[in-house]
Design a protein around this motif. Sequence first.
Motif, PDB file in Angstrom:
ATOM      1  N   PRO A 131      76.707  47.305  41.653  1.00 11.49           N
ATOM      2  CA  PRO A 131      75.685  48.350  41.556  1.00 11.49           C
ATOM      3  C   PRO A 131      74.600  48.168  42.618  1.00 11.49           C
ATOM      4  CG  PRO A 131      76.228  47.499  39.378  1.00 11.49           C
ATOM      5  CD  PRO A 131      76.912  46.608  40.364  1.00 11.49           C
ATOM      6  N   PHE A 132      73.982  49.255  43.011  1.00 14.53           N
ATOM      7  CA  PHE A 132      72.988  49.269  44.079  1.00 14.53           C
ATOM      8  C   PHE A 132      71.847  48.303  43.770  1.00 14.53           C
ATOM      9  CE2 PHE A 132      69.401  51.604  46.312  1.00 14.53           C
ATOM     10  CZ  PHE A 132      69.785  51.190  47.576  1.00 14.53           C
ATOM     11  N   LEU A 133      71.557  47.427  44.735  1.00 17.27           N
ATOM     12  CA  LEU A 133      70.486  46.425  44.645  1.00 17.27           C
ATOM     13  C   LEU A 133      70.665  45.474  43.460  1.00 17.27           C
ATOM     14  CD1 LEU A 133      67.331  48.556  45.582  1.00 17.27           C
ATOM     15  CD2 LEU A 133      68.850  47.252  47.079  1.00 17.27           C
ATOM     16  N   SER A 134      71.912  45.283  43.061  1.00 16.49           N
ATOM     17  CA  SER A 134      72.198  44.367  41.948  1.00 16.49           C
ATOM     18  C   SER A 134      71.831  42.930  42.312  1.00 16.49           C
ATOM     19  CB  SER A 134      73.684  44.448  41.591  1.00 16.49           C
ATOM     20  OG  SER A 134      74.034  43.522  40.600  1.00 16.49           O
ATOM     21  N   LYS A 135      71.283  42.207  41.340  1.00 17.91           N
ATOM     22  CA  LYS A 135      70.931  40.803  41.554  1.00 17.91           C
ATOM     23  C   LYS A 135      72.110  39.915  41.142  1.00 17.91           C
ATOM     24  CE  LYS A 135      66.009  41.604  40.696  1.00 17.91           C
ATOM     25  NZ  LYS A 135      64.839  41.285  39.821  1.00 17.91           N
ATOM     26  N   PRO A 136      72.391  38.868  41.903  1.00 13.54           N
ATOM     27  CA  PRO A 136      73.536  37.996  41.590  1.00 13.54           C
ATOM     28  C   PRO A 136      73.509  37.448  40.169  1.00 13.54           C
ATOM     29  CG  PRO A 136      72.698  37.485  43.770  1.00 13.54           C
ATOM     30  CD  PRO A 136      71.734  38.466  43.165  1.00 13.54           C
ATOM     31  N   GLU A 137      72.311  37.152  39.647  1.00 16.45           N
ATOM     32  CA  GLU A 137      72.244  36.595  38.289  1.00 16.45           C
ATOM     33  C   GLU A 137      72.628  37.614  37.221  1.00 16.45           C
ATOM     34  OE1 GLU A 137      67.829  37.429  39.464  1.00 16.45           O
ATOM     35  OE2 GLU A 137      69.698  36.776  40.436  1.00 16.45           O
ATOM     36  N   ASN A 138      72.698  38.883  37.605  1.00 13.15           N
ATOM     37  CA  ASN A 138      73.108  39.932  36.660  1.00 13.15           C
ATOM     38  C   ASN A 138      74.572  40.314  36.814  1.00 13.15           C
ATOM     39  OD1 ASN A 138      70.526  40.031  35.617  1.00 13.15           O
ATOM     40  ND2 ASN A 138      69.871  41.708  36.942  1.00 13.15           N
ATOM     41  N   GLU A 139      75.286  39.594  37.658  1.00 14.45           N
ATOM     42  CA  GLU A 139      76.713  39.831  37.875  1.00 14.45           C
ATOM     43  C   GLU A 139      77.485  38.657  37.275  1.00 14.45           C
ATOM     44  OE1 GLU A 139      75.601  41.925  42.168  1.00 14.45           O
ATOM     45  OE2 GLU A 139      76.689  40.017  42.104  1.00 14.45           O
ATOM     46  N   LEU A 140      77.988  38.833  36.073  1.00 14.83           N
ATOM     47  CA  LEU A 140      78.670  37.750  35.363  1.00 14.83           C
ATOM     48  C   LEU A 140      80.161  37.816  35.661  1.00 14.83           C
ATOM     49  CD1 LEU A 140      76.825  37.847  31.901  1.00 14.83           C
ATOM     50  CD2 LEU A 140      76.127  36.804  34.073  1.00 14.83           C
ATOM     51  N   THR A 141      80.655  36.797  36.334  1.00 14.87           N
ATOM     52  CA  THR A 141      82.057  36.783  36.764  1.00 14.87           C
ATOM     53  C   THR A 141      82.878  35.817  35.920  1.00 14.87           C
ATOM     54  OG1 THR A 141      81.559  35.079  38.409  1.00 14.87           O
ATOM     55  CG2 THR A 141      81.443  37.367  39.139  1.00 14.87           C
ATOM     56  N   SER A 142      84.166  36.074  35.855  1.00 17.64           N
ATOM     57  CA  SER A 142      85.088  35.188  35.154  1.00 17.64           C
ATOM     58  C   SER A 142      85.180  33.846  35.880  1.00 17.64           C
ATOM     59  CB  SER A 142      86.467  35.835  35.054  1.00 17.64           C
ATOM     60  OG  SER A 142      86.389  37.047  34.314  1.00 17.64           O
ATOM     61  N   ASN A 143      85.595  32.825  35.161  1.00 16.17           N
ATOM     62  CA  ASN A 143      85.570  31.447  35.642  1.00 16.17           C
ATOM     63  C   ASN A 143      86.667  31.194  36.682  1.00 16.17           C
ATOM     64  OD1 ASN A 143      85.819  28.592  35.890  1.00 16.17           O
ATOM     65  ND2 ASN A 143      84.834  28.334  33.899  1.00 16.17           N
TER      66      ASN A 143
END
Length: 341
Positions: A289-301
């Motif tokens: 998403p536009f201007l998304s912060k990395p800490e708000n992007e939860l990725t699988s392990n």
Amino acid sequence: MNHLLILRFSSMGDVAMMVPSLRCLTKAYPDLNITIVTNGFYKPFFSEFKNINFFATDFKNTHKGIKGLLRLFKELKNLKPTHVADLHSVLRTHFLTILFKLRFIKTKKTNKLRSDKKRLFRKSNKVLKPLIPTQYRYSEVFCRLGFNIDLTSHEFPLPKIINDKAQSFLSGIENGKKKIGIAPFASFTGKIYPLDLMQKVVAFLQNENYVFLFGNGKYETDILKVWTKAYPNVLGCYTLNSLECELEIISNLNAMLSMDSANGHLAANYNVPVISLWGLTHPFAGYAPFLSKPENELTSNREMYPLLPTSAYGNKTPKGYENVMRSIDVNDVILAINKVL
């Protein structure tokens, strides 16, 4: 007068990602005549632009096949464009831009970074580095056409005014509680957080907030209906049967929890904090998403699943990778939402 045609036929999220560039474009060039050529369903995405025209494509009937594309070209040619921005870069748009070039109309297409994506998605020797976000690649096309814009100058609009239909939907809402949107579905199962875990998220968040659920189609709405009946502070936006009304709700949210899907982009376009969950895909591919912060992007392990990411769309599931999103802890999802609230 210059007339810019913008071609971007699908998908919903990719079309929604045009909005930040268009805001900068219309601000920098207020007298530029602009026509967006895309699926008619997406028209509400652009309702804020009073000076942008909309041309609806119909690839199932009127514009189907080669004859249909020739008909589409004729219709677009009659609009007398001076510039064409191909933000899709697929066979259909390549065909159209060739025809425009033959008429000496300036055209430019987006760089889909295919070789970079191959290195990101291949099984061995992955190059795990962030690619240029799609929103910025769109703006590059406009710059190469001579319309110089800078996304760092982007300004968000005020939330949309909630009109009668959506207002009636919100009639029982208390003003003091936060409003959280949750869009649990995506186009491929490889991008969908397990529904039993998502239900736990919904159940927890609705205790002190209002939760608005987004989905469409019988399969999705049947699941969402169960959750709306089970919890007192959960509302199903699918009952609105209106994309425009849903956008009014989305723009007034305090946070959005989304898969790697269109709803995250719609919320981000209105400066709503988005928590995005990533399964077989990854924000490094440029679709965050536009201007998304990395800490708000939860990725699988990736330690558990080293082949991640496997594709841009979540449609490639290696053996044993069916449950990658279970590696995203429910508590981490809830914590991330509470932080942005």
